[in-house]
Scaffold this motif. Structure first.
Motif, mmCIF file in Angstrom:
data_model
loop_
_atom_site.group_PDB
_atom_site.id
_atom_site.type_symbol
_atom_site.label_atom_id
_atom_site.label_comp_id
_atom_site.label_asym_id
_atom_site.label_seq_id
_atom_site.Cartn_x
_atom_site.Cartn_y
_atom_site.Cartn_z
ATOM 1 N N GLY A 127 0.763 22.378 -10.129
ATOM 2 C CA GLY A 127 -0.613 22.804 -10.387
ATOM 3 C C GLY A 127 -1.564 21.706 -9.930
ATOM 4 O O GLY A 127 -1.335 20.525 -10.214
ATOM 5 N N GLN A 128 -2.619 22.084 -9.238
ATOM 6 C CA GLN A 128 -3.537 21.099 -8.673
ATOM 7 C C GLN A 128 -4.186 20.240 -9.765
ATOM 8 O O GLN A 128 -4.373 19.041 -9.587
ATOM 9 C CB GLN A 128 -4.595 21.805 -7.814
ATOM 10 N N ASN A 129 -4.508 20.833 -10.919
ATOM 11 C CA ASN A 129 -5.129 20.052 -11.994
ATOM 12 C C ASN A 129 -4.187 18.955 -12.499
ATOM 13 O O ASN A 129 -4.603 17.829 -12.743
ATOM 14 C CB ASN A 129 -5.530 20.950 -13.171
ATOM 15 N N TYR A 130 -2.920 19.312 -12.645
ATOM 16 C CA TYR A 130 -1.946 18.327 -13.104
ATOM 17 C C TYR A 130 -1.766 17.220 -12.070
ATOM 18 O O TYR A 130 -1.673 16.034 -12.411
ATOM 19 C CB TYR A 130 -0.596 18.993 -13.407
ATOM 20 N N ILE A 131 -1.694 17.607 -10.801
ATOM 21 C CA ILE A 131 -1.546 16.596 -9.754
ATOM 22 C C ILE A 131 -2.699 15.598 -9.826
ATOM 23 O O ILE A 131 -2.491 14.384 -9.777
ATOM 24 C CB ILE A 131 -1.517 17.269 -8.348
ATOM 25 N N MET A 132 -3.926 16.116 -9.947
ATOM 26 C CA MET A 132 -5.086 15.231 -9.963
ATOM 27 C C MET A 132 -5.074 14.322 -11.192
ATOM 28 O O MET A 132 -5.403 13.142 -11.103
ATOM 29 C CB MET A 132 -6.398 16.034 -9.923
ATOM 30 N N LYS A 133 -4.687 14.856 -12.329
ATOM 31 C CA LYS A 133 -4.661 14.044 -13.551
ATOM 32 C C LYS A 133 -3.551 12.993 -13.503
ATOM 33 O O LYS A 133 -3.717 11.873 -13.984
ATOM 34 C CB LYS A 133 -4.499 14.944 -14.788
ATOM 35 N N LEU A 134 -2.413 13.366 -12.939
ATOM 36 C CA LEU A 134 -1.325 12.394 -12.790
ATOM 37 C C LEU A 134 -1.751 11.257 -11.862
ATOM 38 O O LEU A 134 -1.472 10.082 -12.114
ATOM 39 C CB LEU A 134 -0.062 13.078 -12.247
ATOM 40 N N MET A 135 -2.457 11.619 -10.789
ATOM 41 C CA MET A 135 -2.940 10.599 -9.854
ATOM 42 C C MET A 135 -3.948 9.681 -10.535
ATOM 43 O O MET A 135 -3.932 8.469 -10.333
ATOM 44 C CB MET A 135 -3.606 11.273 -8.642
ATOM 45 N N GLU A 136 -4.821 10.302 -11.311
ATOM 46 C CA GLU A 136 -5.828 9.528 -12.049
ATOM 47 C C GLU A 136 -5.137 8.509 -12.953
ATOM 48 O O GLU A 136 -5.527 7.339 -13.009
ATOM 49 C CB GLU A 136 -6.653 10.513 -12.887
ATOM 50 N N ALA A 137 -4.094 8.958 -13.649
ATOM 51 C CA ALA A 137 -3.349 8.058 -14.540
ATOM 52 C C ALA A 137 -2.687 6.935 -13.739
ATOM 53 O O ALA A 137 -2.729 5.765 -14.134
ATOM 54 C CB ALA A 137 -2.298 8.852 -15.314
ATOM 55 N N ALA A 138 -2.094 7.294 -12.609
ATOM 56 C CA ALA A 138 -1.412 6.291 -11.775
ATOM 57 C C ALA A 138 -2.395 5.224 -11.321
ATOM 58 O O ALA A 138 -2.100 4.021 -11.359
ATOM 59 C CB ALA A 138 -0.766 6.978 -10.570
ATOM 60 N N LEU A 139 -3.582 5.657 -10.900
ATOM 61 C CA LEU A 139 -4.567 4.716 -10.358
ATOM 62 C C LEU A 139 -5.198 3.861 -11.450
ATOM 63 O O LEU A 139 -5.604 2.733 -11.196
ATOM 64 C CB LEU A 139 -5.645 5.486 -9.590
ATOM 65 N N PRO B 96 0.849 -1.200 0.000
ATOM 66 C CA PRO B 96 0.000 0.000 0.000
ATOM 67 C C PRO B 96 0.880 1.245 0.000
ATOM 68 O O PRO B 96 2.036 1.192 0.453
ATOM 69 C CB PRO B 96 -0.787 -0.098 1.311
ATOM 70 N N LEU B 97 0.341 2.355 -0.506
ATOM 71 C CA LEU B 97 1.140 3.574 -0.637
ATOM 72 C C LEU B 97 0.348 4.803 -0.188
ATOM 73 O O LEU B 97 -0.870 4.860 -0.365
ATOM 74 C CB LEU B 97 1.520 3.799 -2.105
ATOM 75 N N ILE B 98 1.069 5.765 0.342
ATOM 76 C CA ILE B 98 0.501 7.097 0.532
ATOM 77 C C ILE B 98 1.306 8.054 -0.337
ATOM 78 O O ILE B 98 2.532 8.147 -0.192
ATOM 79 C CB ILE B 98 0.562 7.536 2.006
ATOM 80 N N LEU B 99 0.630 8.735 -1.250
ATOM 81 C CA LEU B 99 1.271 9.789 -2.032
ATOM 82 C C LEU B 99 0.817 11.114 -1.426
ATOM 83 O O LEU B 99 -0.388 11.356 -1.280
ATOM 84 C CB LEU B 99 0.875 9.709 -3.502
ATOM 85 N N GLN B 100 1.773 11.941 -1.060
ATOM 86 C CA GLN B 100 1.382 13.188 -0.417
ATOM 87 C C GLN B 100 1.873 14.407 -1.181
ATOM 88 O O GLN B 100 2.929 14.414 -1.799
ATOM 89 C CB GLN B 100 1.791 13.225 1.058
ATOM 90 N N VAL B 101 1.052 15.440 -1.101
ATOM 91 C CA VAL B 101 1.233 16.652 -1.891
ATOM 92 C C VAL B 101 1.320 17.840 -0.926
ATOM 93 O O VAL B 101 0.407 18.059 -0.136
ATOM 94 C CB VAL B 101 0.022 16.837 -2.840
ATOM 95 N N SER B 102 2.402 18.572 -1.000
ATOM 96 C CA SER B 102 2.549 19.762 -0.154
ATOM 97 C C SER B 102 1.958 20.970 -0.872
ATOM 98 O O SER B 102 1.655 20.906 -2.074
ATOM 99 C CB SER B 102 4.027 20.023 0.138
ATOM 100 N N ALA B 103 1.837 22.079 -0.161
ATOM 101 C CA ALA B 103 1.397 23.327 -0.801
ATOM 102 C C ALA B 103 2.385 23.697 -1.907
ATOM 103 O O ALA B 103 1.994 24.154 -2.987
ATOM 104 C CB ALA B 103 1.297 24.447 0.232
ATOM 105 N N GLY B 104 3.679 23.475 -1.644
ATOM 106 C CA GLY B 104 4.707 23.776 -2.646
ATOM 107 C C GLY B 104 4.544 22.914 -3.894
ATOM 108 O O GLY B 104 4.759 23.389 -5.014
ATOM 109 N N ALA B 105 4.169 21.658 -3.715
ATOM 110 C CA ALA B 105 3.960 20.754 -4.846
ATOM 111 C C ALA B 105 2.755 21.188 -5.673
ATOM 112 O O ALA B 105 2.785 21.149 -6.902
ATOM 113 C CB ALA B 105 3.768 19.320 -4.356
ATOM 114 N N ARG B 106 1.698 21.607 -4.993
ATOM 115 C CA ARG B 106 0.492 22.088 -5.695
ATOM 116 C C ARG B 106 0.838 23.309 -6.539
ATOM 117 O O ARG B 106 0.363 23.494 -7.638
ATOM 118 C CB ARG B 106 -0.585 22.504 -4.693
ATOM 119 N N LYS B 107 1.668 24.165 -5.946
ATOM 120 C CA LYS B 107 2.048 25.385 -6.633
ATOM 121 C C LYS B 107 2.950 25.062 -7.832
ATOM 122 O O LYS B 107 2.816 25.652 -8.903
ATOM 123 C CB LYS B 107 2.790 26.286 -5.638
ATOM 124 N N TYR B 108 3.853 24.118 -7.636
ATOM 125 C CA TYR B 108 4.815 23.760 -8.690
ATOM 126 C C TYR B 108 4.132 23.077 -9.872
ATOM 127 O O TYR B 108 4.271 23.506 -11.021
ATOM 128 C CB TYR B 108 5.904 22.850 -8.112
#
Ligand code: G3H
Ligand code: 13P
Ligand code: ZN
Ligand code: NA
Length: 306
Positions: free
Chosen positions: A57-69, A43-55
């Motif tokens: 972008g929240q839309n990209y993070i969500m789409k990358l996660m969607e692809a991973a899953l 099992p895994l926890i992927l975590q996103v900091s405020a800095g990561a969201r800023k770097y």
């Protein structure tokens, strides 16, 4: 599938291991971690900091996660790391994060309680897990800074958990963020961990600042022009011991940064004529995978626990 930490932590607590929570900032990091999890069936926890969201972008993070899953059957938690206020927690919850950290550790006790309670009310309404923090870690990050360690008081920890209803608690026992964690010999206050844990039986604790700052990558970075001398992390034996205790989540970011940087430095040194980013981001991604796999298998103990 995207899951809650609940079942993960229940099992980890019972069987005496911990889930790795890895910070993600881009595609290569996410892919490296997912491959490691697949190889170890962890099992895994992927975590996103405020800095990561800023770097990213929240839309990209969500789409990358969607692809991973989409490409994996592993149970994966999507977690907000060091949420600084109510609003950021609310926003990522509406985007589909299954877990948030509200970090009120810099606030006075009563204010930390009030803020954490506010997030708990919102998150629990939507079935989202809440990690809070009590005590302060030394060290400086982009979005996380504090001057000195204030270790978590066991009595306060019990009161804090009871009054806020938070689901897991990050504690300060001597770890810190970044690559320079100890001046002399590394030490952690395991007595304190034991006291906190015994007063909160069955309750999952979280260890931040848990990178080991692996000598392999420090040496490689320095050999190829880096200047990261005197770097020191948490010895892996300490993490093995913590994983056997009530600590169910162990946060790792710096080790990912160092692995990628060391490999890229080496590549640039050996192949100065290359300029295709895939040629160095590929090996960097492989280094993330190998390092994460090593953590899962040899340190955290979560291999095969899906
Ligand atoms: O705890 C801090 C993490 O290492 C995230 O760092 O805020 O630079 O993304 P960051
Ligand atoms: P490290 O800097 O030790 O990797 O800690 C990461 C962390 O605690 C993220 O919240
Ligand atoms: Zn942290
Ligand atoms: Na544990």
């Amino acid at each position: 599938p995207l899951t809650s930490p609940k079942e993960m932590f229940d099992k980890a607590y019972q069987d005496g291991y911990a889930i790795g929570a890895f910070n993600v900032n881009n595609m290569e990091i996410i892919q490296g971690i997912m491959k490691a999890g697949e190889a170890e069936q962890s099992p895994l926890i992927l975590q996103v900091s405020a800095g990561a969201r800023k770097y990213a972008g929240q839309n990209y993070i969500m789409k990358l996660m969607e692809a991973a899953l989409k490409e994996s059957d592993l149970p994966v938690v999507l977690h907000l790391d060091h949420g600084q206020n109510f609003e950021i927690c609310r926003d990522v919850i509406s985007d589909g994060f299954t877990s948030v950290m509200i970090d009120g550790s810099h606030l006075p006790f009563e204010e930390n309680i009030a803020l954490t309670k506010q997030v708990v009310e919102c998150a629990h309404g939507q079935g989202v897990w809440v990690e809070a923090e009590l005590g302060r870690l030394a060290g400086v990050e982009d979005e996380v800074s504090s001057a000195e360690n204030v270790f978590t008081d066991p009595d306060e920890a019990v009161e804090f958990v009871e009054r806020t209803g938070c689901d897991s608690l990050a504690i300060a026992i001597g770890t810190s963020h970044g690559a320079y964690k100890f001046k002399g010999e590394p030490t952690l206050d395991f007595d304190r961990l034991e006291q906190i844990s015994s007063r909160l039986p069955g309750y999952p604790l979280v260890l931040h600042g848990a990178s080991s700052v692996l000598p392999e990558f420090i040496d490689m970075a320095n050999r190829y022009g880096g200047q990261v001398s005197d770097a020191k992390g948490v010895p892996e034996d300490f993490l093995r011991r913590a994983a056997k205790s009530g600590v169910c989540k162990i946060n790792i970011d710096t080790d990912i940064r160092l692995a990628m940087t060391a490999v890229i430095r080496k590549f640039f040194h050996e192949k100065p004529q290359e300029f295709d980013p895939r040629k160095y981001l590929g090996p960097a991604r492989e280094a993330v995978q190998e390092m994460v796999q090593h953590k899962i298998k040899n340190v955290l103990g979560s291999s095969g626990k899906i």
